[in-house]
Design a protein around this motif. Structure first.
Motif, PDB file in Angstrom:
ATOM      1  N   THR A 210       0.895  -1.327   0.042  1.00  0.00           N
ATOM      2  CA  THR A 210       0.120  -0.035   0.082  1.00  0.00           C
ATOM      3  C   THR A 210       0.863   1.334  -0.010  1.00  0.00           C
ATOM      4  N   ASP A 243       2.070  -6.345   3.867  1.00  0.00           N
ATOM      5  CA  ASP A 243       2.002  -5.319   4.868  1.00  0.00           C
ATOM      6  C   ASP A 243       3.238  -5.564   5.963  1.00  0.00           C
ATOM      7  N   MET A 246       4.697  -1.782   6.651  1.00  0.00           N
ATOM      8  CA  MET A 246       3.728  -0.991   6.865  1.00  0.00           C
ATOM      9  C   MET A 246       2.532  -1.275   7.666  1.00  0.00           C
ATOM     10  N   THR A 251       0.868   3.158   9.914  1.00  0.00           N
ATOM     11  CA  THR A 251       0.110   4.157   9.053  1.00  0.00           C
ATOM     12  C   THR A 251      -1.273   4.603  10.010  1.00  0.00           C
ATOM     13  N   SER A 256      -2.178  -1.716   7.096  1.00  0.00           N
ATOM     14  CA  SER A 256      -2.104  -0.338   6.244  1.00  0.00           C
ATOM     15  C   SER A 256      -3.335  -0.226   5.121  1.00  0.00           C
TER      16      SER A 256
END
Length: 420
Positions: A210, A243, A246, A251, A256
């Protein structure tokens, strides 16, 4: 800060030339606490690197450390392969009750091995097994790991070249905004899927980050991710979200992809899932995809029980409510304001990010490296990212205090100014 040249002889003579981070930070670190590291001469460094995202809760987090020490002192199982243990049971129960169920995520949990690339390899292998197809689509500037399967879906030419063999059965597509917004989303991808003369073998899956951390902090818009999810559904492809860097609150939300409102078929998680920097990774997938035969995907170090202990403590401490998420989003505003001000004073620069991962892209690719080196001299650890190392990458611990964050951002700004 006045630095005394440390004795690095044992590292430079005995350790392989493959070492990298130590070249950027030429000192010998001795201890760490919270958002700070200390070298053997007592010099202090603020950490805007956080173990490449594996220390979201800071160094030697006291709550997690206490849980680990208590477990070790009672001779809890440390190496468990995939055996059932009390530590694994506690983690699975907490993960289900605090993370999966509140988000209505139906996933089965697989422990594929201790590192992120283990999780990616398992995800690719599973997708191909489920769909009976070989091709996996990845994206420009992606990074998914250093083992061969993960490298095949990685974009960086330097890292790919290290494989030494052809990296096959993958096809890259343009990441969000790769064409500068001049081309409608997925125009090329959709055309290749629909055209029987395109030469694209029908993919088993699509793997995406992402936010591309190593690729230069390239942030996918929620609508782009939703469009990708629809495309995968329409063309019978599994959607894999990596992921690893992140996730775990980086995030704001635990995953995320939550902001985009999508439910990937497969998710890979690692880095901060243990909470303490210990090796641990997960491959999560829809129950109907669990077509593994017992032992079909194996690994000695899947059962790092001390990591289960600290992971459970992290979930219980930070994910029973949304306080950490709200703090992360507040810190994000502080970081964004500082980078906006910095970019305004440097022609051709741009900033981007979400939550507690941000990048400042500088017009001269060499400028980012100079700034990172100057930041180290000023007592701050940060790295660069992007295909040319042109992005200053900020990845502080989520638990950093407001004062520490302000101090670190002032150093970042000073380092960028002084090396322009």
């Amino acid at each position: 800060m006045t630095l005394i040249q440390p004795d690095l002889s044992v590292f430079t003579t005995l350790e392989s030339e493959v070492r990298s981070y130590c070249r950027s930070w030429p000192t010998v670190f001795d201890r760490a606490q919270g958002s700070r590291l200390y070298d053997e001469d007592g010099h202090e460094y603020l950490d805007f690197f956080a173990g490449a995202g594996s220390l979201n809760y800071g160094h030697n987090n006291p709550v997690l450390k206490r849980a680990l020490l208590d477990y070790l002192e009672r001779d809890g199982v440390t190496q468990g392969l995939d055996m059932s243990t009390t530590a694994k049971r506690a983690f699975l129960e907490y993960f289900q009750n605090m993370i999966l169920r509140p988000r209505d995520l139906p996933y089965k949990v697989m422990f594929p091995g201790p590192t992120g690339t283990n999780a990616v390899e398992a995800a690719l292998k599973l997708a191909r097994k489920v769909k009976g197809r070989e091709t996996v689509v990845s994206f420009t500037n992606a990074f998914h790991g250093m083992s061969l399967g993960s490298l095949a879906v990685t974009g960086n030419a330097f890292k790919r070249a290290g494989a030494g063999v052809p990296l096959v059965h993958t096809t890259p597509m343009p990441f969000d905004h790769y064409m500068g917004g001049k081309v409608p989303d997925f125009l090329w991808f959709e055309q290749l899927l629909r055209d029987h003369g395109s030469g694209l073998d029908k993919p088993a899956a699509v793997i995406v980050e992402t936010i591309q951390g190593e690729g230069g902090i390239n942030v996918a818009r929620p609508q782009w991710l939703r469009g990708l999810a629809r495309l995968c559904q329409q063309h019978d492809m599994l959607l894999i979200v990596d992921d690893i860097q992140m996730g775990c609150g980086r995030t704001g939300a635990f995953f995320s992809f939550e902001e985009a409102g999508i439910t990937p078929d497969i998710v890979t998680v690692s880095k901060s899932i243990s909470g303490y920097g210990q090796p641990m990774s997960l491959c999560l997938f829809r129950p109907e995809l669990d077509v593994w035969e017992p032992g079909e995907h194996n690994g000695t170090f899947r059962g790092n029980n001390p990591a289960f202990v600290t992971a459970t403590a992290a979930l219980n401490t930070y994910w029973a409510d949304d306080k950490l998420k709200q703090q992360t989003l507040a810190h994000a505003q502080t970081i964004e304001a500082a980078l906006r001000d910095t970019a305004a004073h440097h022609s051709g620069s741009a900033y981007r990010g979400r939550g507690m991962v941000w990048g400042l892209e500088l017009a001269d690719p060499r400028h980012a490296g100079r700034a990172a080196r100057r930041a180290f001299e000023l007592g701050l650890l940060m790295e660069t990212s992007g295909a040319h190392g042109q992005v200053v990458k900020l990845l502080p611990p989520l638990t950093i205090t407001g004062d520490e964050l302000d101090q670190g951002l002032r150093i970042v700004q000073r380092a960028v100014y002084e090396t322009a």
